[in-house]
Scaffold this active site. Structure first.
Site, PDB file in Angstrom:
ATOM      1  N   GLY B 267      48.249  44.646 -26.389  1.00  0.00           N
ATOM      2  CA  GLY B 267      48.205  44.133 -25.132  1.00  0.00           C
ATOM      3  C   GLY B 267      47.073  44.230 -24.221  1.00  0.00           C
ATOM      4  N   HIS B 268      47.470  43.728 -22.876  1.00  0.00           N
ATOM      5  CA  HIS B 268      46.401  43.304 -22.093  1.00  0.00           C
ATOM      6  C   HIS B 268      45.708  44.731 -21.525  1.00  0.00           C
ATOM      7  CE1 HIS B 268      49.899  44.363 -19.714  1.00  0.00           C
ATOM      8  NE2 HIS B 268      49.153  44.700 -18.648  1.00  0.00           N
ATOM      9  N   ASN B 269      44.300  44.338 -21.619  1.00  0.00           N
ATOM     10  CA  ASN B 269      43.435  45.574 -21.110  1.00  0.00           C
ATOM     11  C   ASN B 269      43.398  46.629 -22.154  1.00  0.00           C
ATOM     12  OD1 ASN B 269      43.326  44.346 -18.597  1.00  0.00           O
ATOM     13  ND2 ASN B 269      44.808  45.776 -17.862  1.00  0.00           N
TER      14      ASN B 269
END
Lengths: 373, 373, 373
Positions: B267-269
């Protein structure tokens, strides 16, 4: 929205395709299939049990595919096809009505067929597809757009390879097999080793006891390349965006007639038998061997190096961490026989209440007996 | 089916590639590797433990890769390579024998390299690939067919990008990293917010207490766009059809040497450390931070905004819903230390029987003590 | 790394885009967004709660997006934007700063638009994309490279279709919907039937009782083709490499505003309502009906032929095996109301210890009462 048929089909013609008799107006033209309530006058309504009878009255169908024994006249239909096993009839009907993927015959001018690739005249190769040198494409194969077939790969007669599939080197696919869009066959297996035993390796050997050892000096992973390719049998299906990895020194194998749904993973060296069914997001880890006619609900996982016997059934989301004998019906994480699992679930659900009650009783019992714990 | 080698290799040459000594006929030619029972006379049979000795007798191999201490003459071989750590030797052997993906050198005439894209002369760009404006391709990079590299993306020297990968904007990939077919790097993260607090938000804040509130006036989701891109280190692998989403305002990061299997989601980050291993269908939710040398079996999931320490090991299908300290071996849903989880599983399996027994005893106890509940 | 903006934006201009007021130096130019500690002098630092205040001091930002009530002067900033709901402000900010996918306008010369396909002048069609005969592309649609749009498919105005998506026949997509790279819409559903009842069918009918019957004579699977296509509403998103299968005789449907993350599976005939959110690796099996505003964490699975009411919330990795009424917050495998599930988990964790204690007490009780079991 439903299957279209140009000018449509006579009802009697549809019945014949289903191997069933036609009741009433065999000359009625149907142009597609539809649910009873939304069917138009040219649709064949699908009402495979009495539960759908009322909905028929709300739609406008003049003909329907009905359960065995249905009184089609009482349902105010002009014609009907009665079938004993509805879903089987649906298989025949939808195959009959399916217009297919619409791939134009021949090699699209934009496709690249590298030197030595063999494409028979009745095969279709879609736009922007790449057929590697020495690949062999069987008679009647239909390959969609933007497909990659690696050098030397073999695609059996009558296969249907949808858009964007990736077929790697040392892959052989049997006749009439279907790869849905984006399937990846023959990518490298996930197989790595450290120079010295890793912590995970030790933890596994110890069955989960947490090792309090320092991190290894050299934690780098060395990849074991996959030289063994993939062998897929006849009449197999691999779902959209699913992956079947290449074996290490022998092929990963999928047997005749097995169907694997979308977003599934078949690891390196896995052997799957014939006529199995794996619903979406299945994962079968490396070197596991699976028998014939195994059926798995969605999201099932099977750990590596296991054996599952013939006719095993796995409920949805089952995670198999140990061998399973033939014929077992399993469920849960970790997998247990389904009946035992359901009993455990029920017990677990009652547990908080029972624990409170039992603990109270035991406390009283313990205090009476003078026991300490 | 096994690795091919044109004219093959001398056994002594293979031994040297493995950093091992060669026993017996060093001039024997082998053309591939195979399992003992199915090996032909030109195959190097792989028999890494005494358990494979009997199978050697059934095959026709004249040379084998054997466990340390094996008596190769007694196994009727003409030559052998003996190794102390078999899977490590397999890493060296399969790398040595791997013919590679067979991507032709140079830029395929059909590929599109947009103005300003930089491709060194020793790189390979496959048919129908698109290299965006300003993308930088390192020395010796091999890009397969039908790949997309977005404008401005950076691909480090020696990377291997298989067919159909999608590399988005603001992505930087370190040297020698491998993307397997269909991997998607740098797509938008899954990050949405409603104008007013949503029911899910409130339920989460309340730790699952069901809110009996009316649906919000405005339930529309507003997307938080991903501007932060992805940074992938050197010697990483991302599996077939796996996805690594872009960060919001800083890059999602995957550290040097980490290997992620097929159909996985990052996922993002997210920040993943070095030398980690995630087997197939892993999912790591947004903003979670993972240490070095973490190893996870297939189908593991890690919730968002968590921290996992170095050297954590996750058994297959583990679902992590809370932070995990360094070195822990975890299992289950929700994840517990593996030893405790196994104990709980065993108790759960015995629970229905024990509850019946205990409940009976407690009933008697309760009736004797006059207690009510 | 952060969003870039050419010459950047005035702080007041950014504030206006957020519908917020601007404090201090509205003429300050910012060129991107960044986390507080790593922000450069031209970045807008994002510090949405007091927890980020200290980090601001370590970075070099001159302007920041701050929580409501923040004392921006005390934080030594020259300018600030204060917002009451930070993540909503992030949605507005990142949309404002997003440079977009950079797809060049017009039809790329390499793209294939088959006869009868309709592409408006303001649409973009990427390199090596294929638009089938009779497909209708709405105004302002942006289609990336290597996309397949089947004959007759309909793409609504303003849709954004990323690289490598596969859109099948009989698919209609509403306005402004986004398909992330590699999404597959309208592949065949996974629907098979044997000529006679299969073992799995019987096991399911018996709720898991293991059948001790012989294997069927004819175990071959007959596929039920998917003629019904897919209907996707407006403002939907489908994640990278996700799959939405076609319905059998009516469309699979996804309602307006619903967002589905990467690597997710939506089975044939599924109906999903409006404004739902499914995090990565979701799987929704065939013919299940889902209400509006349902929110699911990652890795959730929902079995086939179920109904989930409006406003249901599913915790991460929840596996739903039965209908769920509106408004419930569920968790676990199998899904239970979250509060009950957490109580069960806690009991399970304590179970081994308690069983030992209780068993001892009961043994004493049983021996005293003379009971046998």
């Amino acid at each position: 929205m439903s299957g279209t048929a140009g000018a449509g089909w006579r009802l009697a013609e549809v019945a014949a395709a289903l191997g069933a008799g036609c009741e009433g107006a065999g000359d009625l033209i149907v142009t597609g299939a539809a649910e009873p309530a939304t069917a138009g006058p040219d649709d064949l309504a699908i009402a495979l049990s009495p539960a759908w009878a009322e909905a028929l009255g709300r739609g406008r169908a003049r003909a329907a595919l009905l359960w065995a024994g249905a009184d089609w006249r009482a349902l105010r239909l002009q014609g009907a096809i009665l079938v004993p096993r509805g879903r089987l009839a649906m298989a025949h009907l939808t195959r009959f009505m399916d217009p297919g993927p619409g791939f134009a015959p021949g090699i699209h001018p934009s496709a690249v067929v590298e030197g030595g690739g063999e494409v028979p005249p009745d095969a279709a190769i879609g736009a922007f597809s790449v057929i590697g040198a020495g690949a062999r494409i069987g008679a009647g194969v239909r390959i969609g757009p933007q497909v990659t077939v690696a050098p030397g790969a073999v695609i059996g007669a009558g296969c249907l390879i949808h858009a964007g599939c990736r077929i790697g080197p040392r892959v052989a696919i049997g006749a009439r097999t279907i790869l849905h869009p984006g399937a990846v066959i023959g990518a490298d297996g996930f197989s790595f080793v450290t120079a010295e035993p890793s912590r995970a390796e030790i933890a596994r050997a110890r069955l989960g006891a947490g090792p309090d050892m320092p991190a290894p000096e050299d934690a780098r992973w060395h990849r074991i390349h996959s030289l063994g390719g993939v062998e897929i049998g006849e009449d197999v299906e691999i779902g959209a965006n699913s992956c079947v990895d290449a074996g290490t020194i022998r092929p990963t194998r999928i047997g005749r007639g097995t169907r694997i749904d979308n977003l599934s993973q078949v690891g390196h060296n896995v052997v799957i038998g014939e006529d199995c069914l794996f619903a979406a997001q299945a994962a079968i880890a490396g070197s596991t061997v699976i028998g014939n006619r195994v059926v798995a609900g969605g999201k099932c996982g099977i750990a590596d190096n296991l054996t599952l016997g013939d006719d095993v059934v796995l409920g949805g989301a089952t995670i198999v961490l140990a061998n399973v004998p033939a014929g077992r019906v399993m469920m849960g994480y970790p997998a247990m026989p389904m009946a035992a699992q359901i009993e455990s679930y029920k017990a677990l659900r009652r547990l908080p209440r029972i624990l409170r009650r039992i603990a109270g009783a035991a406390d009283r019992s313990v205090s009476k007996s003078g026991g300490t714990d």
